[in-house]
Structures are given as C-alpha cells and as structure tokens.
Enzyme design. Sequence first.
Site, PDB file in Angstrom:
ATOM      1  N   HIS A 162     -62.634  24.569 -61.571  1.00 20.21           N
ATOM      2  CA  HIS A 162     -62.692  25.541 -60.981  1.00 20.21           C
ATOM      3  C   HIS A 162     -62.305  26.845 -61.342  1.00 20.21           C
ATOM      4  O   HIS A 162     -62.027  27.910 -61.263  1.00 20.21           O
ATOM      5  CB  HIS A 162     -60.827  26.112 -60.418  1.00 20.21           C
ATOM      6  N   SER A 283     -83.120  45.661 -72.252  1.00 24.26           N
ATOM      7  CA  SER A 283     -82.301  46.661 -71.086  1.00 24.26           C
ATOM      8  C   SER A 283     -83.743  47.635 -71.539  1.00 24.26           C
ATOM      9  O   SER A 283     -83.542  48.047 -72.060  1.00 24.26           O
ATOM     10  CB  SER A 283     -81.213  47.028 -71.191  1.00 24.26           C
ATOM     11  N   LYS A 289     -77.775  45.802 -75.115  1.00 22.55           N
ATOM     12  CA  LYS A 289     -78.372  45.300 -74.542  1.00 22.55           C
ATOM     13  C   LYS A 289     -79.285  43.476 -75.010  1.00 22.55           C
ATOM     14  O   LYS A 289     -80.010  44.410 -75.441  1.00 22.55           O
ATOM     15  CB  LYS A 289     -78.854  45.167 -73.139  1.00 22.55           C
ATOM     16  N   GLU A 296     -81.293  33.208 -66.041  1.00 20.97           N
ATOM     17  CA  GLU A 296     -81.753  33.869 -64.576  1.00 20.97           C
ATOM     18  C   GLU A 296     -82.727  33.243 -64.148  1.00 20.97           C
ATOM     19  O   GLU A 296     -82.824  33.037 -62.623  1.00 20.97           O
ATOM     20  CB  GLU A 296     -81.013  34.948 -64.865  1.00 20.97           C
TER      21      GLU A 296
END
Length: 463
Positions: A162, A283, A289, A296
């Site tokens: 979890h 970014s 960043k 992804e």
Amino acid sequence: MTKNKNNQAIWNTRIKKKTSKLFEKIGSSIDIDKRLYKEDIAGSIVHVEMLFKQKIITFKIKNKIIYGLQKIEKEISRNKFEYNKKYEDIHMNIEKKLFQIIGEEAGYIHTARSRNDQVITDLKIWIKSATQEINIYLDKIIKSTIKIAEKNIETVMPGFTHLKNAQPISLGHYFMAYVEMFKRDKRRFINNFESLNESPLGVAALTGTSFNIDRNYTAKKLGFSNPTNNSIDTVSDRDFVLDFLFSISVCSMHISRIAEELIIWNSDGFNLIHLSDKVVTGSSIMPQKKNPDLIEFLRGKTGTTFGNLFSMLTILKGLPLSYFKDMQDDKEIVFKSYDTLINCLKIFNEILKNITPNKKKMYELADSGFITATDLADYLVKNHSMSFRKAYKKTAEIVNFAENKKKKLTELKIEELKKIEPKLTNDVLKVFDIKNSINSKKSYGGTSFENIKKMIMKYKRNK
Ligand code: ARG
C-alpha cells in the site's frame, strides 16, 4: 512506374470503372505493409518452387519468376522500388512489378493461392522474427537488471505494501523481482510459437484448392512446423496477432510498473534514487528542474500497447468468417505495438544504467514506521511459545507504546518492553535490527542476502 497494359488493377476486366481516387488513397495499405516485402518474396519463391515440384508450372517459368522476385527484392532493399497506391498492397505491388520484369509468365505466380493466405503467411513469419528480436532485448534487460541487483544485494530499503512501510528488504531482491517478470515475458512470447508455427500458405481464399499442392513442403521450407488444419479458420484467424499484442501489453505493463516506482522514488518526497543527467530533462520555465520524462514516457506507452490490443479484439468481435477488409488493420496495429515495445525496452535498458540508489535515504526510510514489528511477533512465537495471533496483539501493544512515546522500536529500553510483556529478555533487542530482519528471511524466495546471492549466481549461470 512505366505505362503499359499492366498499369491497371488486376480485376479491371470485371470492374469497369476505376476505383475512386479517395478509396485508392485511403484503402491502400502499401505504406504500412511494405514492411513485409522480404517475407512476401520468400513466401512467393517457396510457393513457385512447390508449384514446379508438383508439376503445376514448368521449370522455365519457375526460374523466371524466381529471377524476377529476386530482382524486385534487391530493388526494394536498395530503395529503388516505386510503390504504387493503386495496387493496394505489397502483394499486388510485387506481382505487378513481376509482370514488368518477366512479362506474361508472371501470371503463373498466383496459381493456387490468394492474398488471404499470402498476407497471413507473411505476417506470421514477420511476427516470428519480431518475437526473436524482442527476446534479444529482453535478455539485455534481464542482464542489466541482474547487474544492478548484484551491486545492491546489501542495500537496505523499506519494502512497501500500500506504499506504506511494510518490512525491510534488499534493493537487490526488489530488482530480482523484475527479473522474474521479464523472464516470464520471454516465456510468454516463446509460447506463441506454437500457433505461429502453423503455415497458412495454400488455403487460398478460404476453401483450399483443387491443384495438387504440397502444403507440408511449403510449410517446412518457410520454417513452419506444419500446415494449418482448416482453410476457413486459417484465413479468418488472427488469434496469433492477439497473442502477440497481449504479450507486448503485459511486457509494457511490467515496464510501466517499475517506471512508476522509479518516478515515485525519484520524487523530492521520497528521494530514494538519483537519476543521472543523461536521462532527465529540464523545464522551460523552472530553471531548477530535472524531470524523469523518459521514465514517464515508459509508463505512458501502455496506453498505446493496451489500446492496440483492444483495437484488434474489437475488430474481430462479431466478425463473420472468413476474410474481410476489417482485418487489414492488423498490420498497422502489430507494427505500432512492436515499435513501441522495442523503444521502451531500449530506453529502459538505458535508464537501468543511469540510476544510483540513495542508500542513506533508503536506510533512513527503512528505519521508520516500526518496520520490524513483524519480526518481533515472529520472535515471540519462536521464543515464548505464543500463537501468532497472540504475538501479533502483544506486538501491536508495543508499537502503540512506542508511537505514544515518539520512539522507534530500536530506541525502546528492555524495561519498557517488559512492562508490556514480562517474559522478554535483552535478547529481543536484536530483532529490531533492520539488517538482521532482512537476513532472517531465508525461506526459499525470501529477501535474505544469501538467497539473493544464490539466485543471482543461478541466473548468471544458466541465463
Ligand atoms: N492487403 C490485404 C490485407 O492486408 C490483403 C488481403 C486482401 N484480400 C482480399 N480479399 N481483399 O488484409
């Protein structure tokens, strides 16, 4: 293409009007199925060899056709071939070109076959080699994953259920879990060979043929183990496409699971791994960043692979037997899924080489959330002859106590523990040690360092 009387559709005697330009443009599949040219030519060569062996065509015609086909293959591989949308697909483009090269005798090539068996013969051969290619990449991934596991046998991290701290594990054990998945993926792809190894060639449009062909011969020559058994099923069947798409989907799903975990671990909240600059992007507005875009990308690609599996299932649902144009889309779907998976495998291999675990942070996180509570319960069962349920309850009381005192289990004093369970002795304190916990999980398949070492050795030996 030069103008001659063959510069027309094969069915122009029957169908008087030219195909609508719109349909010609949209219905043509040549831009996609030209990828099958090698398989198509190999199938045609074996087909005419068989026709000659069975005395259906002469030696001279067979040789002429093979000469023409080989010439076409060279032209295509050297990018000299001009495809024509008017001839719909790769099969007709090649046949038309054969007429141009050898003349009217090209007309013998399509004896005792149809595009319906031709196209699935091509596609099966193509999927077989694509499967082998995928497995080569899976081998690379397995190797890289074992390598990173081996480097991290003694790297301690929290095992989650979890996404909450559950029990401590070795990072090596975690990576070896993915080795199991990729091994299963390989097996899943290999299992598909059974149906891929049945040759469709010779069932013609849907009924078989009255020519005395030898389907066993063509099957063997093209690397199949035997011919398919039912002509109608053969031209209607795309189960082998579904199997391939499913195997790709499962493999990409495994990659998406590890991608998701790496994204979470790389987040500022977790900070469990560092990604090298090679695999992050910046970014356009936030100068600080470093984003895990590539990972992804891996996670997102399941959208394509699952979607393609569902497209194919939907095309086939309710489709009467036997051939329908609906099925033409199978190739676009298969190629797209294959390309997507190969890209994912390549990228994932690169990612694996660019991850550094933040060992300190992993340990700190593992050292929180009362992660060795189960070890205490086990200890009580083993040393104080309690049932597991009773030991579980006692341990929960101790955890509640520690939580109230804002202490870790390792910070509890023996006197405090004794207040809750008088039978306890100093000896108990060692069960709170994280490494001790990991090492105690010696049951087969468990996370002990020794187990992982053995498993890694085993996999390195027999691959
Ligand atoms: N291009 C076609 C396909 O991929 C080949 C089979 C055509 N058969 C037919 N009866 N129109 O499905």
